[in-house]
Design an enzyme around this catalytic site. Structure first.
Site, PDB file in Angstrom:
ATOM      1  N   ALA A  10       0.882  -1.166   0.000  1.00  0.00           N
ATOM      2  CA  ALA A  10       0.000   0.000   0.000  1.00  0.00           C
ATOM      3  C   ALA A  10       0.922   1.219   0.000  1.00  0.00           C
ATOM      4  O   ALA A  10       2.144   1.052  -0.075  1.00  0.00           O
ATOM      5  CB  ALA A  10      -0.902  -0.039   1.223  1.00  0.00           C
ATOM      6  N   THR A  33      -2.084  -9.153  -2.883  1.00  0.00           N
ATOM      7  CA  THR A  33      -2.736  -9.046  -4.184  1.00  0.00           C
ATOM      8  C   THR A  33      -1.700  -8.588  -5.204  1.00  0.00           C
ATOM      9  O   THR A  33      -1.115  -7.504  -5.048  1.00  0.00           O
ATOM     10  CB  THR A  33      -3.881  -8.005  -4.106  1.00  0.00           C
ATOM     11  N   SER A 125       6.631   7.182  11.422  1.00  0.00           N
ATOM     12  CA  SER A 125       5.744   8.338  11.261  1.00  0.00           C
ATOM     13  C   SER A 125       6.264   9.232  10.151  1.00  0.00           C
ATOM     14  O   SER A 125       7.470   9.368   9.958  1.00  0.00           O
ATOM     15  CB  SER A 125       5.651   9.149  12.543  1.00  0.00           C
ATOM     16  N   GLY A 126       5.333   9.835   9.464  1.00  0.00           N
ATOM     17  CA  GLY A 126       5.716  10.763   8.399  1.00  0.00           C
ATOM     18  C   GLY A 126       4.752  10.708   7.238  1.00  0.00           C
ATOM     19  O   GLY A 126       4.866  11.468   6.287  1.00  0.00           O
ATOM     20  N   GLY A 127       3.797   9.787   7.341  1.00  0.00           N
ATOM     21  CA  GLY A 127       2.824   9.667   6.261  1.00  0.00           C
ATOM     22  C   GLY A 127       3.507   9.240   4.977  1.00  0.00           C
ATOM     23  O   GLY A 127       4.647   8.755   4.986  1.00  0.00           O
ATOM     24  N   LYS A 180       5.712   5.124  19.384  1.00  0.00           N
ATOM     25  CA  LYS A 180       4.887   5.555  18.247  1.00  0.00           C
ATOM     26  C   LYS A 180       3.450   5.855  18.705  1.00  0.00           C
ATOM     27  O   LYS A 180       2.804   6.810  18.261  1.00  0.00           O
ATOM     28  CB  LYS A 180       4.890   4.487  17.146  1.00  0.00           C
ATOM     29  N   HIS A 183       3.491   9.128  20.340  1.00  0.00           N
ATOM     30  CA  HIS A 183       3.585  10.124  19.259  1.00  0.00           C
ATOM     31  C   HIS A 183       2.177  10.438  18.738  1.00  0.00           C
ATOM     32  O   HIS A 183       1.804  11.597  18.580  1.00  0.00           O
ATOM     33  CB  HIS A 183       4.480   9.553  18.150  1.00  0.00           C
ATOM     34  N   ASN A 184       1.418   9.409  18.501  1.00  0.00           N
ATOM     35  CA  ASN A 184       0.084   9.626  17.934  1.00  0.00           C
ATOM     36  C   ASN A 184      -0.855  10.312  18.929  1.00  0.00           C
ATOM     37  O   ASN A 184      -1.682  11.131  18.541  1.00  0.00           O
ATOM     38  CB  ASN A 184      -0.522   8.298  17.476  1.00  0.00           C
ATOM     39  N   GLU A 187      -0.064  13.782  18.780  1.00  0.00           N
ATOM     40  CA  GLU A 187      -0.574  14.292  17.492  1.00  0.00           C
ATOM     41  C   GLU A 187      -2.068  14.650  17.608  1.00  0.00           C
ATOM     42  O   GLU A 187      -2.506  15.690  17.122  1.00  0.00           O
ATOM     43  CB  GLU A 187      -0.340  13.197  16.451  1.00  0.00           C
ATOM     44  N   TYR A 188      -2.836  13.794  18.267  1.00  0.00           N
ATOM     45  CA  TYR A 188      -4.270  14.075  18.467  1.00  0.00           C
ATOM     46  C   TYR A 188      -4.430  15.432  19.158  1.00  0.00           C
ATOM     47  O   TYR A 188      -5.261  16.250  18.781  1.00  0.00           O
ATOM     48  CB  TYR A 188      -4.906  13.026  19.408  1.00  0.00           C
ATOM     49  N   LYS A 255      -7.988   5.839  14.243  1.00  0.00           N
ATOM     50  CA  LYS A 255      -7.640   4.428  14.028  1.00  0.00           C
ATOM     51  C   LYS A 255      -7.268   3.737  15.323  1.00  0.00           C
ATOM     52  O   LYS A 255      -6.766   2.624  15.309  1.00  0.00           O
ATOM     53  CB  LYS A 255      -6.506   4.323  13.006  1.00  0.00           C
ATOM     54  N   ARG A 432     -14.079  10.883  51.660  1.00  0.00           N
ATOM     55  CA  ARG A 432     -13.807   9.439  51.543  1.00  0.00           C
ATOM     56  C   ARG A 432     -13.680   8.796  52.919  1.00  0.00           C
ATOM     57  O   ARG A 432     -14.129   7.685  53.155  1.00  0.00           O
ATOM     58  CB  ARG A 432     -12.510   9.191  50.745  1.00  0.00           C
ATOM     59  N   HIS A 438     -11.448   5.585  54.546  1.00  0.00           N
ATOM     60  CA  HIS A 438     -10.326   5.333  53.632  1.00  0.00           C
ATOM     61  C   HIS A 438      -9.029   5.963  54.113  1.00  0.00           C
ATOM     62  O   HIS A 438      -7.971   5.708  53.540  1.00  0.00           O
ATOM     63  CB  HIS A 438     -10.665   5.844  52.228  1.00  0.00           C
TER      64      HIS A 438
END
Ligand code: 2AM
Length: 463
Positions: A10, A33, A125-127, A180, A183-184, A187-188, A255, A432, A438
């Site tokens: 791809a 394919t 990363s870098g597209g 990675k 990193h993402n 990025e978000y 994703k 609490r 607690h």
């Protein structure tokens, strides 16, 4: 003999093959394919040799073999590794470059090890452009395999601000894909920051050309960044006389890597409100779409803001503040992972290999070098960031209309909480202990205590 193989053609795989070939490597390529392989062959790139059979592709390699796998994350990776194992021999290396979860990488590494095959999980990363001209590469895994493949990866990686390759051995197995993932997540958050500043601009009725100018100028000095560079390009695109961006549906896809980042931070008990806000904002966009029938006309009183408040300085410093908090939170997760998993990811190296090729590359990275080694530098950075973001919060508060600003507020709350002398969490401890015994700690006495809320139940020291 071919120097290496690339499985999966791809866009990323194809461009990576071209990148290796342009550096003088002989690359064997294969795709499930055959049509994709044929398409690449038809481009007649010197150094790329296509194969119809996986076994032929692998047979064509010099030994020890290096096979780069770049197929769809998830089952496709498992399937490809399963097919590869019988074709490989001891000491061959698979470099898996998909957007894989680091836990999946750990499991695959165990499987490969059983077969005496090395598996290097490598974040990329870098597209598309990065793959072709130089990505940021985040590999980790066995030292022997790494010493064999690092020179190969160095050939094709982007360059950092000093001209060195944006690749390093991140260390323990799984840590490459982990970095990675972080990193993402960052990025978000950076993208949400840009989107919120854009939202303020359109809310205030700032002209399209002025929006472009604001962002274009923001992409300089300490905020020079790839994301701001492409922001101007995305904003500038016109179709039939109107900004194309206006024709895009306001639901953000994802994703999964942002979600993994937040899940991992939760597992490691690290607060990352800025990155979480960015993830939630994407999720809210789907929910808001589903609830479209409920939309009402929100107030947009644009006159209420003084034009001298919305300045270039305001835009640049708001973006800078958000970028800083996004990076800091990502780095905090890495620090916690080093402790929890007994890893040794070098933050300085992470900051260095993100300087070139990758989506979150920016000048801000240079400000963060060694930041957690110096409490004074960290305090100064938090203080400067607070100033930047609090001015954004104040300007936004002077708007009388309604607009969601999750990232600005999350980033503000983050730094202000870290710098506050006191937080209201003493109250939470009181509540609490009242209902659940607690326990709490006292300012003037060591140890934990409980009770004293009811008659006949005095405060006691807990064991
Ligand atoms: P394809 O061209 O045959 O679909 C991105 O989808 C890449 O992953 C493509 O090269 C795709 O091959 C490959 N891919 C997806 N699922 C796969 C699988 N189960 N086995 C091998 N390759 C797969």
């Amino acid at each position: 003999m071919n120097n290496l193989a690339i499985i999966g053609l791809a866009t990323m795989g194809k461009n990576l093959a071209k990148n290796f070939a342009s550096k003088g490597k002989q690359v064997a390529v294969f795709n499930r394919t055959y049509l994709r392989t044929e398409e690449l062959i038809s481009e007649q790139v010197i150094g790329i040799i296509g194969y119809q059979e996986l076994s032929e592709c692998i047979k064509s390699l010099e030994i020890p073999r290096v096979v780069v796998v770049l197929v769809k994350a998830g089952e496709a990776v498992d399937h490809t590794i399963e097919q590869l194992l019988p074709l490989l021999s001891a000491n061959d290396t698979i470099i898996e470059m998909g957007n894989s979860h680091f836990r999946d990488t750990l499991a695959r590494q165990t499987l490969c090890k059983k077969n005496n095959i090395y598996l290097i999980g490598c974040g990329i990363s870098g597209g598309e452009e990065g793959a072709l001209y130089g990505p940021s590469l985040m590999p980790s895994g066995d030292k022997t395999a790494m010493s064999h493949i690092l020179p190969l990866l160095e050939l094709i990686a982007a360059k950092d601000f000093n001209g060195n390759p944006c690749v390093t051995n991140l260390g323990a197995e799984g840590s490459g894909h982990f970095v990675k993932m972080i990193h993402n997540g960052i990025e978000y958050a950076m993208m949400q920051g840009i989107a919120e500043v854009y939202d303020m601009m359109r809310f205030l009725g700032i002209e399209h050309e002025d929006q472009v100018e604001f962002f274009n100028t923001a992409n300089s000095g300490s905020t020079t960044s790839y994301l701001l560079e492409i922001t101007t390009k995305v904003l500038k695109r016109m179709e039939q006389g109107i900004p194309f961006i206006d024709q895009i549906v306001d639901v953000a896809g994802s994703k999964g890597t942002g979600k993994w980042t937040v899940q991992t931070a939760l597992e490691l008990d690290v607060a990352i409100p800025t990155i979480s806000a960015a993830l939630m904002a994407r999720m809210m966009s789907s929910r808001a779409q589903a609830l479209k029938p409920l939309v009402i006309d929100l107030e947009h009183e644009i006159e209420s803001i003084h034009p001298t408040l919305f300045t270039q300085q305001f835009v640049t410093s708001t973006l800078h503040g958000i970028f800083v908090t996004s990076y800091l939170q990502g780095l905090e997760i890495i620090l916690a992972a080093n402790k929890q998993y007994d890893w040794n990811i070098d933050l300085k190296e992470v900051l260095r290999i993100w300087q070139g090729g990758c989506i979150i590359r920016s000048q801000v990275l240079t400000e963060l070098n060694g930041i957690f080694d110096s409490p004074v530098a960290l305090q100064n950075l938090y203080t400067d960031t607070l100033e930047e973001i609090s001015s954004a919060v104040r300007v936004l508060a002077s708007l009388s209309g309604d607009m969601p600003r999750p990232i600005v507020h999350a980033s503000y709350d983050y730094v202000v909480a870290l710098l506050s002398e006191t937080l209201p969490t003493n109250f939470i401890q009181g509540l609490r202990d009242y209902f659940g015994a607690h326990g709490f700690e006292l300012k003037d006495k060591p140890g934990s205590y409980t009770g004293g809320w009811y008659p006949g139940r005095p405060m006691t020291k807990m064991e």
